[in-house]
Design a protein around this motif. Sequence first.
Motif, mmCIF file in Angstrom:
data_model
loop_
_atom_site.group_PDB
_atom_site.id
_atom_site.type_symbol
_atom_site.label_atom_id
_atom_site.label_comp_id
_atom_site.label_asym_id
_atom_site.label_seq_id
_atom_site.Cartn_x
_atom_site.Cartn_y
_atom_site.Cartn_z
ATOM 1 N N SER A 1 0.962 -1.326 0.000
ATOM 2 C CA SER A 1 0.000 0.013 0.073
ATOM 3 C C SER A 1 1.098 1.307 0.155
ATOM 4 C CB SER A 1 -0.982 -0.042 1.136
ATOM 5 O OG SER A 1 -1.757 1.240 1.195
ATOM 6 N N SER B 1 -4.526 -0.476 -8.352
ATOM 7 C CA SER B 1 -5.828 -0.064 -7.958
ATOM 8 C C SER B 1 -5.703 1.452 -8.127
ATOM 9 C CB SER B 1 -5.804 -0.260 -6.331
ATOM 10 O OG SER B 1 -5.178 0.931 -5.606
ATOM 11 N N GLU B 2 -7.078 2.028 -7.979
ATOM 12 C CA GLU B 2 -7.435 3.405 -8.134
ATOM 13 C C GLU B 2 -6.776 4.011 -6.661
ATOM 14 O OE1 GLU B 2 -8.365 5.014 -10.774
ATOM 15 O OE2 GLU B 2 -8.488 3.012 -11.635
ATOM 16 N N TYR C 1 -6.644 5.460 -3.388
ATOM 17 C CA TYR C 1 -7.854 5.375 -1.862
ATOM 18 C C TYR C 1 -7.215 6.450 -0.870
ATOM 19 C CZ TYR C 1 -4.713 1.658 -0.772
ATOM 20 O OH TYR C 1 -3.468 0.692 -0.559
ATOM 21 N N LEU C 2 -7.683 6.766 0.042
ATOM 22 C CA LEU C 2 -7.316 7.506 1.370
ATOM 23 C C LEU C 2 -7.057 6.288 2.201
ATOM 24 C CD1 LEU C 2 -9.183 10.594 1.641
ATOM 25 C CD2 LEU C 2 -6.928 10.482 0.863
ATOM 26 N N GLU C 3 -5.665 6.482 2.900
ATOM 27 C CA GLU C 3 -5.574 5.534 4.183
ATOM 28 C C GLU C 3 -4.665 6.581 5.329
ATOM 29 O OE1 GLU C 3 -2.096 2.206 4.845
ATOM 30 O OE2 GLU C 3 -3.558 1.851 3.326
ATOM 31 N N PRO D 1 -3.381 9.932 0.419
ATOM 32 C CA PRO D 1 -3.553 9.212 -0.640
ATOM 33 C C PRO D 1 -2.525 7.942 -0.995
ATOM 34 C CG PRO D 1 -3.522 11.470 -1.229
ATOM 35 C CD PRO D 1 -2.841 11.496 -0.008
ATOM 36 N N HIS D 2 -3.325 6.844 -1.366
ATOM 37 C CA HIS D 2 -2.374 5.658 -1.360
ATOM 38 C C HIS D 2 -2.889 4.939 -2.588
ATOM 39 C CE1 HIS D 2 -1.155 6.122 2.806
ATOM 40 N NE2 HIS D 2 -0.459 5.024 2.678
ATOM 41 N N ILE D 3 -2.099 4.172 -3.115
ATOM 42 C CA ILE D 3 -2.491 3.125 -4.197
ATOM 43 C C ILE D 3 -2.052 1.823 -3.840
ATOM 44 C CG2 ILE D 3 -2.536 4.780 -6.107
ATOM 45 C CD1 ILE D 3 0.279 4.040 -7.091
ATOM 46 N N GLN D 4 -2.546 0.740 -4.227
ATOM 47 C CA GLN D 4 -1.954 -0.607 -4.299
ATOM 48 C C GLN D 4 -1.167 -0.922 -5.329
ATOM 49 O OE1 GLN D 4 -4.198 -4.844 -4.162
ATOM 50 N NE2 GLN D 4 -4.473 -3.948 -1.962
#
Length: 148
Positions: A114, A132-133, A135-137, A141-144
């Motif tokens: 992540s 992935s698109e 996403y917020l973690e 903002p993050h991406i897999q």
Amino acid sequence: MKLQFKIKRFNELSLSELYKILQLRSEVFVVEQNCVYQDIDGKDDKAIHLIGIFKTEIVAYVRIFKPGDYFEEASIGRVVVKQKYRDRKWGYDLMQEAIAATKSELNETKITISAQLYLQKFYENLGFVKTSEVYLEDDIPHIQMKRY
């Protein structure tokens, strides 16, 4: 000079090492990135801990998980290099060592991470691809990303 690396299971960490690891993670992920989140997430005891040492100081760190402990595949997380040493490109050394440790310690080559979005190119240079698109973690903002 190069980093020296140590691989340890949770029960092999000394109290001093654990304290310095948690201090480094807090320094970067909580203070520097101004992000209030639960760093001590109950997963450190499942992880393999890769520690990067310069002279006698812990300056880099990751934790590695076997498949199923974090993601379906093996995973690498909490990737951190102390701010004052980032100009030495030790992040690449750290990640290359983590990828090698995932193979040697877990016999796994498929790795999921992540990744903070701004580090996408860094991880692509290490063979990871976006899966992935955004996403917020913890409001970041993050991406897999995966490495096969």
